[in-house]
Scaffold this motif. Sequence first.
Motif, PDB file in Angstrom:
ATOM      1  N   SER A 179       0.659  21.252   2.289  1.00  0.00           N
ATOM      2  CA  SER A 179       1.355  21.965   3.605  1.00  0.00           C
ATOM      3  C   SER A 179      -0.265  22.524   4.253  1.00  0.00           C
ATOM      4  O   SER A 179       0.015  22.581   5.560  1.00  0.00           O
ATOM      5  N   SER A 183      -0.566  22.454   8.263  1.00  0.00           N
ATOM      6  CA  SER A 183      -0.935  23.484   9.157  1.00  0.00           C
ATOM      7  C   SER A 183      -2.113  23.542   9.913  1.00  0.00           C
ATOM      8  O   SER A 183      -2.317  23.881  10.931  1.00  0.00           O
ATOM      9  N   ALA A 186      -1.939  20.467  12.603  1.00  0.00           N
ATOM     10  CA  ALA A 186      -0.756  20.783  13.778  1.00  0.00           C
ATOM     11  C   ALA A 186      -1.222  22.016  14.600  1.00  0.00           C
ATOM     12  O   ALA A 186      -0.991  21.962  15.746  1.00  0.00           O
ATOM     13  N   ARG A 187      -1.853  22.919  13.806  1.00  0.00           N
ATOM     14  CA  ARG A 187      -2.188  24.223  14.810  1.00  0.00           C
ATOM     15  C   ARG A 187      -3.212  24.019  15.867  1.00  0.00           C
ATOM     16  O   ARG A 187      -3.007  24.120  16.824  1.00  0.00           O
ATOM     17  N   GLY A 190      -1.832  21.484  18.461  1.00  0.00           N
ATOM     18  CA  GLY A 190      -1.006  21.889  19.515  1.00  0.00           C
ATOM     19  C   GLY A 190      -1.296  22.759  20.301  1.00  0.00           C
ATOM     20  O   GLY A 190      -1.083  22.984  21.429  1.00  0.00           O
TER      21      GLY A 190
ATOM     22  N   TYR B  64       3.824  25.317  16.338  1.00  0.00           N
ATOM     23  CA  TYR B  64       4.664  24.257  15.835  1.00  0.00           C
ATOM     24  C   TYR B  64       6.105  23.873  16.750  1.00  0.00           C
ATOM     25  O   TYR B  64       6.377  23.066  16.905  1.00  0.00           O
ATOM     26  N   CYS B  65       6.599  25.042  17.295  1.00  0.00           N
ATOM     27  CA  CYS B  65       7.637  25.002  18.135  1.00  0.00           C
ATOM     28  C   CYS B  65       7.158  24.149  19.167  1.00  0.00           C
ATOM     29  O   CYS B  65       7.778  23.370  19.932  1.00  0.00           O
ATOM     30  N   VAL B  67       4.801  22.207  19.539  1.00  0.00           N
ATOM     31  CA  VAL B  67       4.550  20.693  19.241  1.00  0.00           C
ATOM     32  C   VAL B  67       5.812  19.814  19.158  1.00  0.00           C
ATOM     33  O   VAL B  67       5.997  18.730  19.523  1.00  0.00           O
ATOM     34  N   THR B  68       7.050  20.692  18.508  1.00  0.00           N
ATOM     35  CA  THR B  68       8.185  19.965  18.611  1.00  0.00           C
ATOM     36  C   THR B  68       8.998  19.899  19.762  1.00  0.00           C
ATOM     37  O   THR B  68       9.349  18.860  20.227  1.00  0.00           O
TER      38      THR B  68
END
Lengths: 248, 78
Positions: A179, A183, A186-187, A190, B64-65, B67-68
């Motif tokens: 994970s 993490s 994606a952090r 994003g 994360y939300c 990105v979703t």
Amino acid sequence: MLGKLFGIEFHEISMGAEKLFYLGPIPITNTILTTWVVMVLLVTLAFVVRKRISLIPGALQSIVEMVIETVYNLVKNIAGERVGNIIFPLIMTLFLFILTANWLGLLPGFGTITYHHVPIFRPPNSDLNTTLAMALITVFLVQVAGIAYRGLKGYLKEFVTPPILAPLMAPIHLVSELSHILSLSARLFGNIFGGDVVLTVIFVMLPPLIPAVFLLLESLFGLIQAIIFAVLSTIYFSMATAAHEAEH
Amino acid sequence: MDPKVAANLGAAFAMGIGSIGPGLGIGMGVRAAMEAIGRNPEAADRLFTPMIVGLGLAEAVAIYCLVTALALIFVGGG
């Protein structure tokens, strides 16, 4: 390839990077091109600073020394002097690359200069492939560091603690290691991609003064994300290597 | 329901509900830091970096939300 918002046309936002041209069978996307620009910038900076290095530092050398010293002290405080000295080059590279890439992505021209309706430049970290690559490198090296410091037996023992619950705990430990990849990548992705989308939308909706506020915020986020990536990687390294010293 | 509408609705709910937790978390983190600085103003410099890192971690959940939600808007719904 144009999107439409409130009747105003702007370049379409797509989640993946757009292909520019092919180098043999390998597609070259706009994020790869920007990554090359970042690499050239950093390597040039390194050579310029190295050539003019002196005991009495000039302005450029002072700035570079200040940045390096700040990150070095941060790494040393978290991971300790011994581990810190070994992992510092990696952490510093990651930090400099992410920071340069994030700040370069805020310059005018990103997303607006197009070639066949495809933006030539795109912030490297707004492509999941870039951030995933960095996260994979970090997490892989964390495992290597764990084996190097604890030995293979000690490293594997970590997965089955406490021994009574071994069948239950092994998958949990494994998932928690994996994970980290998700993490970390994606952090960063994003934050930068989300920031890019927000900037594009604000530029279309509320020109010309309001976007300046968001540009300031995004430049702050770019720095914070670089710090977070560096600090988290350091914490993972120190977790993988610290238990060994605690045993003695 | 039309897949496109469903995807957009999902994105809206993901972002809206997903921001509650991180918002609370960031508020609590900053409050604790501010109280600490109020009691001991000299510690402000040393508190800053851990606070930023903590905020970044709390914010990551919202990201994360995000990105979703973005995936739903740009890729989902066909």
